[in-house]
Design an enzyme around this catalytic site. Structure first.
Site, PDB file in Angstrom:
ATOM      1  CG  ASP A  32      -2.032   1.004   1.151  1.00  0.00           C
ATOM      2  OD1 ASP A  32      -3.196   0.578   1.121  1.00  0.00           O
ATOM      3  OD2 ASP A  32      -1.752   2.224   1.118  1.00  0.00           O
ATOM      4  CB  ILE A  33       0.908   4.183  -2.275  1.00  0.00           C
ATOM      5  CG1 ILE A  33       2.029   5.061  -2.816  1.00  0.00           C
ATOM      6  CG2 ILE A  33      -0.363   4.990  -2.025  1.00  0.00           C
ATOM      7  CD1 ILE A  33       1.744   5.606  -4.219  1.00  0.00           C
ATOM      8  CG  ASN A  88     -12.579  -1.013   3.666  1.00  0.00           C
ATOM      9  OD1 ASN A  88     -12.864  -1.678   4.654  1.00  0.00           O
ATOM     10  ND2 ASN A  88     -11.529  -0.223   3.623  1.00  0.00           N
ATOM     11  CG  HIS A  94     -12.570   4.019   5.086  1.00  0.00           C
ATOM     12  ND1 HIS A  94     -11.412   3.839   4.375  1.00  0.00           N
ATOM     13  CD2 HIS A  94     -12.370   5.124   5.827  1.00  0.00           C
ATOM     14  CE1 HIS A  94     -10.536   4.772   4.702  1.00  0.00           C
ATOM     15  NE2 HIS A  94     -11.103   5.570   5.581  1.00  0.00           N
ATOM     16  CD  GLN A  95     -14.665  -0.337  -2.792  1.00  0.00           C
ATOM     17  OE1 GLN A  95     -15.881  -0.459  -2.668  1.00  0.00           O
ATOM     18  NE2 GLN A  95     -13.966  -1.020  -3.681  1.00  0.00           N
ATOM     19  CG  HIS A 101      -8.640  -2.787  -2.242  1.00  0.00           C
ATOM     20  ND1 HIS A 101      -9.550  -2.050  -2.964  1.00  0.00           N
ATOM     21  CD2 HIS A 101      -8.489  -2.143  -1.052  1.00  0.00           C
ATOM     22  CE1 HIS A 101      -9.922  -1.012  -2.254  1.00  0.00           C
ATOM     23  NE2 HIS A 101      -9.310  -1.042  -1.075  1.00  0.00           N
ATOM     24  CG  PHE A 102      -9.137  -9.263   0.467  1.00  0.00           C
ATOM     25  CD1 PHE A 102      -9.662  -9.457  -0.798  1.00  0.00           C
ATOM     26  CD2 PHE A 102      -9.831  -9.765   1.560  1.00  0.00           C
ATOM     27  CE1 PHE A 102     -10.865 -10.129  -0.976  1.00  0.00           C
ATOM     28  CE2 PHE A 102     -11.031 -10.440   1.398  1.00  0.00           C
ATOM     29  CZ  PHE A 102     -11.547 -10.626   0.122  1.00  0.00           C
ATOM     30  CG  HIS A 103      -6.808  -2.754   3.225  1.00  0.00           C
ATOM     31  ND1 HIS A 103      -6.033  -1.647   2.998  1.00  0.00           N
ATOM     32  CD2 HIS A 103      -8.035  -2.458   2.717  1.00  0.00           C
ATOM     33  CE1 HIS A 103      -6.757  -0.721   2.390  1.00  0.00           C
ATOM     34  NE2 HIS A 103      -7.976  -1.180   2.210  1.00  0.00           N
TER      35      HIS A 103
HETATM   36  P1  AMP Z   1      -9.782   1.557   0.576  1.00  0.00           P
HETATM   37  O1  AMP Z   1     -10.068   2.704   1.496  1.00  0.00           O
HETATM   38  O2  AMP Z   1     -10.133   0.216   1.161  1.00  0.00           O
HETATM   39  O3  AMP Z   1     -10.388   1.761  -0.808  1.00  0.00           O
HETATM   40  O4  AMP Z   1      -8.204   1.538   0.422  1.00  0.00           O
HETATM   41  C1  AMP Z   1      -7.523   1.953  -0.725  1.00  0.00           C
HETATM   42  C2  AMP Z   1      -6.047   1.832  -0.430  1.00  0.00           C
HETATM   43  O5  AMP Z   1      -5.349   1.952  -1.666  1.00  0.00           O
HETATM   44  C3  AMP Z   1      -5.497   2.926   0.498  1.00  0.00           C
HETATM   45  O6  AMP Z   1      -4.922   2.299   1.655  1.00  0.00           O
HETATM   46  C4  AMP Z   1      -4.455   3.627  -0.363  1.00  0.00           C
HETATM   47  O7  AMP Z   1      -3.318   4.024   0.356  1.00  0.00           O
HETATM   48  C5  AMP Z   1      -4.120   2.570  -1.401  1.00  0.00           C
HETATM   49  N1  AMP Z   1      -3.628   3.075  -2.676  1.00  0.00           N
HETATM   50  C6  AMP Z   1      -4.180   4.043  -3.437  1.00  0.00           C
HETATM   51  N2  AMP Z   1      -3.454   4.233  -4.555  1.00  0.00           N
HETATM   52  C7  AMP Z   1      -2.414   3.362  -4.501  1.00  0.00           C
HETATM   53  C8  AMP Z   1      -1.310   3.076  -5.345  1.00  0.00           C
HETATM   54  N3  AMP Z   1      -1.107   3.721  -6.508  1.00  0.00           N
HETATM   55  N4  AMP Z   1      -0.436   2.110  -4.966  1.00  0.00           N
HETATM   56  C9  AMP Z   1      -0.623   1.453  -3.794  1.00  0.00           C
HETATM   57  N5  AMP Z   1      -1.644   1.663  -2.957  1.00  0.00           N
HETATM   58  C10 AMP Z   1      -2.524   2.615  -3.293  1.00  0.00           C
END
Ligand code: AMP
Ligand code: ZN
Length: 140
Positions: A32-33, A88, A94-95, A101-103
């Site tokens: 995650d960035i 999410n 909170h998406q 995606h899975f965190h």
């Molecule tokens: P969500 O709130 O579940 O949609 O989480 C989206 C996640 O994507 C967040 O934790 C961001 O930091 C991550 N994210 C967004 N853009 C990028 C990217 N280019 N590379 C890696 N992670 C990203």
């Protein structure tokens, strides 16, 4: 959002960089960035789908089969004490990125990440109603 504009589709196509830890025909995992902790990883399907309910069972299985090894690897690599797997669906949940995606989030005692977990209680008869309603939906 069409897949052409989707940031995770663009990562899956190699159009923008990502720190990949896993890459196969069906899915990708990368750092995650903006990590909640060092080693925070995202696991995504390569095919665009906005929310989990839009995946077929096979698509979900192709992705989720990696989760046990991924959790184990993140835990071993970071030395964290625990791991949250978080997924999410929808803005209300909170998406922010509308691609499934899975965190995988490393956790340690006293870290800054937390949940508000307002545990409730069912009034008499409500749990039975909900079980019936969910079972009806599952059998459609
Ligand atoms: P969500 O709130 O579940 O949609 O989480 C989206 C996640 O994507 C967040 O934790 C961001 O930091 C991550 N994210 C967004 N853009 C990028 C990217 N280019 N590379 C890696 N992670 C990203
Ligand atoms: Zn996408």
């Amino acid at each position: 959002m069409p897949p052409t504009d989707c940031i995770f589709c663009r990562i899956a196509r190699g159009e923008i960089p990502a720190m990949k830890v896993l890459d196969d025909d069906a899915c990708l995992a990368f750092l995650d960035i903006a990590p909640l902790a060092e080693g925070h990883v995202l696991l995504i399907p390569k095919a665009h789908a906005q929310t989990l309910d839009q995946l077929s069972a096979d698509q979900a299985a192709a992705m989720l089969r990696h989760l046990p090894a991924l959790v184990k690897a993140v835990q071993a690599a970071t030395g964290c004490a625990g791991v949250n797997v978080l997924q999410n669906n929808g803005k209300a949940a909170h998406q922010e990125v509308p691609h499934v995606h899975f965190h995988v989030i490393p956790r340690n005692p006293g870290d800054a990440f937390g949940f508000n977990w307002p545990a409730g209680k069912y009034p008499a008869g409500r749990a039975e109603q909900l079980v019936q309603a969910i079972q009806d939906e599952l059998s459609r």
